[in-house]
Write a protein that holds these residues in place. Structure first.
Motif, mmCIF file in Angstrom:
data_model
loop_
_atom_site.group_PDB
_atom_site.id
_atom_site.type_symbol
_atom_site.label_atom_id
_atom_site.label_comp_id
_atom_site.label_asym_id
_atom_site.label_seq_id
_atom_site.Cartn_x
_atom_site.Cartn_y
_atom_site.Cartn_z
ATOM 1 N N GLU A 52 0.826 -1.057 -0.073
ATOM 2 C CA GLU A 52 -0.034 0.069 -0.030
ATOM 3 C C GLU A 52 0.883 1.113 -0.064
ATOM 4 N N ILE A 53 0.538 2.192 -0.821
ATOM 5 C CA ILE A 53 1.360 3.432 -1.067
ATOM 6 C C ILE A 53 0.999 4.453 0.050
ATOM 7 N N ILE A 54 2.081 4.793 0.885
ATOM 8 C CA ILE A 54 1.707 5.690 2.050
ATOM 9 C C ILE A 54 1.496 7.110 1.566
ATOM 10 N N LYS A 55 2.759 7.357 0.908
ATOM 11 C CA LYS A 55 3.169 8.725 0.546
ATOM 12 C C LYS A 55 3.833 8.641 -0.602
ATOM 13 N N GLU A 56 3.542 9.557 -1.630
ATOM 14 C CA GLU A 56 4.224 9.611 -2.765
ATOM 15 C C GLU A 56 4.757 10.931 -3.360
ATOM 16 N N GLU A 57 5.650 10.912 -4.296
ATOM 17 C CA GLU A 57 6.033 12.200 -4.867
ATOM 18 C C GLU A 57 6.571 11.997 -6.085
ATOM 19 N N THR A 58 6.406 13.099 -7.074
ATOM 20 C CA THR A 58 6.822 12.719 -8.494
ATOM 21 C C THR A 58 8.369 13.471 -8.366
ATOM 22 N N LEU A 59 9.237 12.666 -8.910
ATOM 23 C CA LEU A 59 10.506 12.939 -9.281
ATOM 24 C C LEU A 59 10.970 12.758 -10.942
ATOM 25 N N ARG A 60 11.951 13.416 -11.515
ATOM 26 C CA ARG A 60 12.361 13.568 -12.879
ATOM 27 C C ARG A 60 13.811 12.456 -12.720
ATOM 28 N N HIS A 61 13.889 11.847 -13.656
ATOM 29 C CA HIS A 61 15.084 11.183 -14.142
ATOM 30 C C HIS A 61 15.846 11.927 -14.874
ATOM 31 N N SER A 62 17.363 12.010 -14.918
ATOM 32 C CA SER A 62 17.997 12.773 -15.696
ATOM 33 C C SER A 62 17.770 12.454 -17.322
ATOM 34 N N ASN A 63 17.109 11.236 -17.766
ATOM 35 C CA ASN A 63 16.801 11.543 -19.134
ATOM 36 C C ASN A 63 15.542 12.098 -19.524
ATOM 37 N N GLY A 64 15.027 12.696 -18.386
ATOM 38 C CA GLY A 64 13.457 13.410 -18.574
ATOM 39 C C GLY A 64 12.333 12.413 -18.162
ATOM 40 N N ASN A 65 12.456 11.045 -17.880
ATOM 41 C CA ASN A 65 11.569 10.248 -17.336
ATOM 42 C C ASN A 65 10.892 10.636 -16.032
ATOM 43 N N GLU A 66 9.548 10.491 -16.027
ATOM 44 C CA GLU A 66 8.760 10.752 -14.577
ATOM 45 C C GLU A 66 9.025 9.464 -13.648
ATOM 46 N N VAL A 67 9.594 9.774 -12.545
ATOM 47 C CA VAL A 67 9.804 8.763 -11.478
ATOM 48 C C VAL A 67 8.996 9.078 -10.143
ATOM 49 N N ILE A 68 8.193 8.172 -10.003
ATOM 50 C CA ILE A 68 7.409 8.160 -8.665
ATOM 51 C C ILE A 68 8.086 7.686 -7.610
ATOM 52 N N ALA A 69 8.410 8.360 -6.292
ATOM 53 C CA ALA A 69 9.091 7.971 -5.313
ATOM 54 C C ALA A 69 7.780 7.725 -4.261
ATOM 55 N N ALA A 70 7.950 6.687 -3.834
ATOM 56 C CA ALA A 70 6.964 6.163 -2.567
ATOM 57 C C ALA A 70 7.450 5.423 -1.481
#
Length: 171
Positions: A52-70
Protein backbone atom coordinates in the motif's frame (compact mmCIF):
# COMPACT_ATOMS: atom_id res chain seq x y z
CA UNK A 1 -43.39 10.39 -1.64
CA UNK A 2 -40.64 11.43 0.79
CA UNK A 3 -39.53 7.79 1.12
CA UNK A 4 -39.14 7.49 -2.67
CA UNK A 5 -37.02 10.66 -2.79
CA UNK A 6 -34.74 9.32 -0.02
CA UNK A 7 -34.33 5.99 -1.83
CA UNK A 8 -33.57 7.77 -5.12
CA UNK A 9 -31.07 10.09 -3.41
CA UNK A 10 -29.26 7.21 -1.71
CA UNK A 11 -29.13 5.25 -4.99
CA UNK A 12 -27.61 8.27 -6.76
CA UNK A 13 -25.13 8.72 -3.90
CA UNK A 14 -24.00 5.09 -4.20
CA UNK A 15 -23.61 5.42 -8.00
CA UNK A 16 -21.68 8.68 -7.53
CA UNK A 17 -19.30 7.08 -4.98
CA UNK A 18 -18.75 4.04 -7.21
CA UNK A 19 -17.86 6.21 -10.22
CA UNK A 20 -15.50 8.47 -8.23
CA UNK A 21 -13.54 5.67 -6.50
CA UNK A 22 -12.00 3.99 -9.59
CA UNK A 23 -10.71 7.32 -10.93
CA UNK A 24 -7.22 6.32 -9.77
CA UNK A 25 -4.40 7.46 -12.01
CA UNK A 26 -3.25 4.71 -14.34
CA UNK A 27 0.36 5.46 -13.34
CA UNK A 28 -0.50 4.45 -9.77
CA UNK A 29 -2.08 1.20 -10.92
CA UNK A 30 0.91 0.43 -13.14
CA UNK A 31 3.18 1.22 -10.17
CA UNK A 32 1.25 -1.15 -7.88
CA UNK A 33 1.27 -3.93 -10.50
CA UNK A 34 5.03 -3.57 -11.08
CA UNK A 35 5.60 -3.28 -7.33
CA UNK A 36 3.62 -6.49 -6.70
CA UNK A 37 5.83 -8.41 -9.16
CA UNK A 38 9.01 -6.87 -7.74
CA UNK A 39 8.05 -7.66 -4.13
CA UNK A 40 7.29 -11.29 -5.02
CA UNK A 41 10.81 -11.54 -6.43
CA UNK A 42 12.62 -9.69 -3.60
CA UNK A 43 10.67 -10.91 -0.52
CA UNK A 44 10.17 -14.69 -0.48
CA UNK A 45 7.65 -14.31 2.36
CA UNK A 46 5.71 -11.35 0.87
CA UNK A 47 1.94 -11.62 1.41
CA UNK A 48 0.37 -10.82 -1.95
CA UNK A 49 -1.90 -7.80 -2.19
CA UNK A 50 -0.73 -6.11 1.02
CA UNK A 51 1.47 -3.44 -0.59
CA UNK A 52 0.00 0.00 0.00
CA UNK A 53 1.41 3.38 -1.00
CA UNK A 54 1.40 5.64 2.07
CA UNK A 55 3.13 8.68 0.60
CA UNK A 56 4.32 9.50 -2.89
CA UNK A 57 6.15 12.25 -4.72
CA UNK A 58 6.87 12.78 -8.41
CA UNK A 59 10.55 13.22 -9.30
CA UNK A 60 12.49 13.49 -12.60
CA UNK A 61 15.10 11.13 -14.02
CA UNK A 62 18.10 12.77 -15.72
CA UNK A 63 16.81 11.37 -19.06
CA UNK A 64 13.52 13.27 -18.57
CA UNK A 65 11.43 10.29 -17.41
CA UNK A 66 8.87 10.78 -14.66
CA UNK A 67 9.75 8.84 -11.50
CA UNK A 68 7.33 8.16 -8.64
CA UNK A 69 9.06 7.92 -5.26
CA UNK A 70 6.89 6.21 -2.66
CA UNK A 71 6.85 5.06 0.93
CA UNK A 72 5.25 1.62 0.74
CA UNK A 73 3.80 -0.47 3.57
CA UNK A 74 3.71 -4.25 3.04
CA UNK A 75 3.25 -7.45 5.03
CA UNK A 76 5.49 -10.49 5.09
CA UNK A 77 4.26 -13.71 6.66
CA UNK A 78 6.32 -16.70 7.76
CA UNK A 79 5.04 -20.13 8.79
CA UNK A 80 1.50 -18.86 8.47
CA UNK A 81 1.55 -17.03 11.82
CA UNK A 82 4.54 -14.67 12.01
CA UNK A 83 3.42 -11.44 10.34
CA UNK A 84 5.78 -8.47 9.93
CA UNK A 85 4.53 -5.11 8.65
CA UNK A 86 7.39 -3.36 6.82
CA UNK A 87 7.67 0.19 5.53
CA UNK A 88 10.13 0.71 2.68
CA UNK A 89 11.04 3.10 -0.15
CA UNK A 90 10.27 2.10 -3.71
CA UNK A 91 10.85 4.07 -6.90
CA UNK A 92 8.95 3.60 -10.16
CA UNK A 93 9.84 4.94 -13.60
CA UNK A 94 6.37 5.87 -14.88
CA UNK A 95 7.64 6.45 -18.44
CA UNK A 96 9.37 3.06 -18.81
CA UNK A 97 6.94 1.24 -16.46
CA UNK A 98 9.61 -0.35 -14.28
CA UNK A 99 10.69 -0.40 -10.65
CA UNK A 100 14.06 1.30 -10.21
CA UNK A 101 16.91 -0.35 -8.33
CA UNK A 102 19.02 1.59 -5.84
CA UNK A 103 21.77 1.87 -8.50
CA UNK A 104 19.37 3.71 -10.85
CA UNK A 105 18.60 6.31 -8.16
CA UNK A 106 21.87 8.16 -8.80
CA UNK A 107 20.25 9.49 -11.98
CA UNK A 108 17.05 10.61 -10.21
CA UNK A 109 16.97 14.21 -9.01
CA UNK A 110 15.56 14.55 -5.49
CA UNK A 111 15.68 10.84 -4.61
CA UNK A 112 18.05 11.30 -1.68
CA UNK A 113 16.06 14.31 -0.44
CA UNK A 114 12.86 12.22 -0.54
CA UNK A 115 14.61 9.45 1.39
CA UNK A 116 16.01 11.87 4.00
CA UNK A 117 12.67 13.63 4.47
CA UNK A 118 10.78 10.37 5.09
CA UNK A 119 13.38 8.34 6.98
CA UNK A 120 11.26 8.34 10.16
CA UNK A 121 8.48 6.45 8.34
CA UNK A 122 10.71 3.45 7.62
CA UNK A 123 10.80 0.39 9.83
CA UNK A 124 9.14 -2.87 10.61
CA UNK A 125 6.66 -3.94 13.20
CA UNK A 126 5.98 -7.51 14.23
CA UNK A 127 2.32 -8.46 14.66
CA UNK A 128 2.34 -10.43 17.90
CA UNK A 129 -1.31 -11.35 18.47
CA UNK A 130 -1.36 -14.43 16.22
CA UNK A 131 1.67 -16.31 17.67
CA UNK A 132 0.52 -15.38 21.20
CA UNK A 133 -2.96 -16.75 20.45
CA UNK A 134 -1.47 -20.01 19.15
CA UNK A 135 0.69 -20.36 22.28
CA UNK A 136 -2.29 -19.66 24.55
CA UNK A 137 -4.28 -22.36 22.76
CA UNK A 138 -1.36 -24.79 23.16
CA UNK A 139 -1.59 -24.22 26.91
CA UNK A 140 -5.36 -23.81 27.26
CA UNK A 141 -6.54 -26.88 25.36
CA UNK A 142 -4.51 -29.46 27.37
CA UNK A 143 -5.49 -27.62 30.59
CA UNK A 144 -9.19 -27.86 29.67
CA UNK A 145 -8.81 -31.56 28.92
CA UNK A 146 -6.96 -32.11 32.19
CA UNK A 147 -9.42 -30.24 34.44
CA UNK A 148 -12.78 -30.78 32.72
CA UNK A 149 -12.67 -33.96 30.64
CA UNK A 150 -10.37 -36.32 32.56
CA UNK A 151 -12.22 -36.11 35.92
CA UNK A 152 -15.47 -37.17 34.23
CA UNK A 153 -13.92 -40.34 32.80
CA UNK A 154 -12.76 -41.90 36.03
CA UNK A 155 -13.69 -40.50 39.38
CA UNK A 156 -13.06 -42.74 42.41
CA UNK A 157 -14.58 -40.33 44.89
CA UNK A 158 -18.04 -40.19 43.27
CA UNK A 159 -18.08 -43.99 42.96
CA UNK A 160 -16.87 -44.63 46.54
CA UNK A 161 -19.00 -42.01 48.34
CA UNK A 162 -22.06 -44.25 48.59
CA UNK A 163 -19.97 -47.13 49.93
CA UNK A 164 -18.28 -44.94 52.57
CA UNK A 165 -21.58 -43.50 53.79
CA UNK A 166 -23.26 -46.91 54.03
CA UNK A 167 -20.42 -48.51 56.05
CA UNK A 168 -19.81 -45.39 58.11
CA UNK A 169 -16.12 -45.99 57.44
CA UNK A 170 -13.92 -43.67 59.48
CA UNK A 171 -11.11 -43.67 56.87
Amino acid sequence: MGMLKKAWASLLAVIFILTIAPMNTSANEAFLDALEEDLKATHYDYKEGTAEIIKEETLRHSNGNEVIAAVVELDTIRDGIFITRKTEYHYFDATDNKILTSADLVEVEGASEFADANIDMLGQQIVYWLPVLVLLLLIAIPALILFLVVPRFYSTSSYMNAVYEKNDNPR
